[in-house]
Design an enzyme around this catalytic site. Structure first.
Site, mmCIF file in Angstrom:
data_model
loop_
_atom_site.group_PDB
_atom_site.id
_atom_site.type_symbol
_atom_site.label_atom_id
_atom_site.label_comp_id
_atom_site.label_asym_id
_atom_site.label_seq_id
_atom_site.Cartn_x
_atom_site.Cartn_y
_atom_site.Cartn_z
ATOM 1 N N SER A 188 0.844 -1.201 0.000
ATOM 2 C CA SER A 188 0.000 0.000 0.000
ATOM 3 C C SER A 188 0.874 1.243 0.000
ATOM 4 O O SER A 188 2.034 1.206 0.434
ATOM 5 C CB SER A 188 -0.886 0.015 1.251
ATOM 6 N N TYR A 201 -2.063 -1.112 10.484
ATOM 7 C CA TYR A 201 -2.206 -1.450 9.062
ATOM 8 C C TYR A 201 -0.995 -0.968 8.271
ATOM 9 O O TYR A 201 -0.407 -1.723 7.481
ATOM 10 C CB TYR A 201 -3.480 -0.811 8.521
#
Length: 297
Positions: A188, A201
């Site tokens: 990401s 995350y």
């Protein structure tokens, strides 16, 4: 002379605010407003992955769903791991894979469980007679405004789903992956530009980026390529069951250089490329699909 077919990337998809919305876990695509475009009607295959045997984690919705649809239309048989409770989305994908003329295997497993990785690999091999392509995409994302509101159980679960399950799945799959096989991981933009409300995350996504490079070095002598995709803000169910605040949801993706969120269908060609023989000299790379956000520190 005929004019070229060009599109304006700023206006190809929704470029204004989303309505406020949230779902209980697990969030489903069918309840999203608007429903994401995962290439259900738009992706056209050309045989790039003919007779591949693929396992995709988190393949029922979002980016994994787009990859599953594209892989099937490129000629692959596809096994889809999904979190129990996400059957409606998984069954939709299964029907699309069957319509493409390919085999499908649905794998309802919680990746927090120790036996899940071994089970999804062994069931894929049993269903398809082998395994040559891994797409490790499943993730948990939960926004918390403060450190005190971030339970350690959440942190542990996020690491289990997002990165520890990758280690376990690759370890289980190594004995089956042939020369010419491929592994594609989902990291990401959060790996490089972490948000303070997504600390756990973001930390896992940074770990995945690092893991991609070390794993590629390990597998290169075996003739197996390893790469990753780093999405930016993509409109998926991950955002709606605690993944973002309602304020962020409304303006989701509007702060990117292209001024909109991305759609899962816009990532599918990158996942196809990295798995295909077209990427024969591509390994240890991380491809950003971010709407202009920089993934390089």
């Amino acid at each position: 002379m005929a004019e070229p077919h060009l599109i304006d990337p700023r206006t190809l998809y929704k470029a204004n605010e989303y309505p406020k919305q949230e779902q209980d876990t697990p969030a489903l695509e069918e309840k999203m407003i608007p429903k994401p475009d995962c290439g259900e009607t738009s992706y056209k295959g050309s045989g790039k992955l003919l007779n591949r045997r693929v396992l995709i984690t988190g393949g029922d919705s979002g980016i994994g769903r787009a990859a599953a649809i594209a892989y099937a239309r490129e000629g692959a048989d596809v096994a889809i791991q999904f979190f129990p409770g996400e059957e409606p989305d998984a069954e939709e994908v299964a029907e699309l894979i069957k319509k493409a003329g390919r085999k499908v295997k649905l794998l309802p497993y919680d990746l927090r469980e120790d036996e899940a990785a071994t089970a999804i690999v062994s069931e894929t091999v049993e269903a398809f007679g082998g395994l040559d392509t891994l797409v490790l995409n499943a993730a948990q994302q939960i926004s918390r405004p403060t450190l005190s509101e971030r339970p350690m159980k959440q942190v542990e679960d996020t690491f289990k789903v997002n990165i520890i399950s990758m280690f376990a799945t690759v370890q289980a799959a190594e004995a089956y992956l042939p020369v010419g096989g491929a592994i594609v991981l989902s990291t990401s933009i959060q790996a490089n530009d972490p948000s303070e409300d997504l600390m756990d995350y973001a930390a896992t996504k940074a770990a995945i980026a690092n893991y991609t490079v070390s794993l590629s070095k390990y597998f290169a002598p075996k003739g197996i390529r390893v790469n990753a995709v780093a999405p930016g803000p993509i409109w998926t169910p991950l955002q709606l069951d605690g993944g973002q605040t309602q304020e962020v949801i409304q303006k989701f993706g509007l702060d990117t250089p292209l001024k909109r969120a991305g759609q899962p269908a816009e990532l599918a060609p990158v996942y196809v490329f990295l798995a295909s023989n077209d990427a024969s000299y591509v390994t240890s790379q991380i491809y950003g699909v971010t709407g202009g956000g920089n993934i390089n520190l």
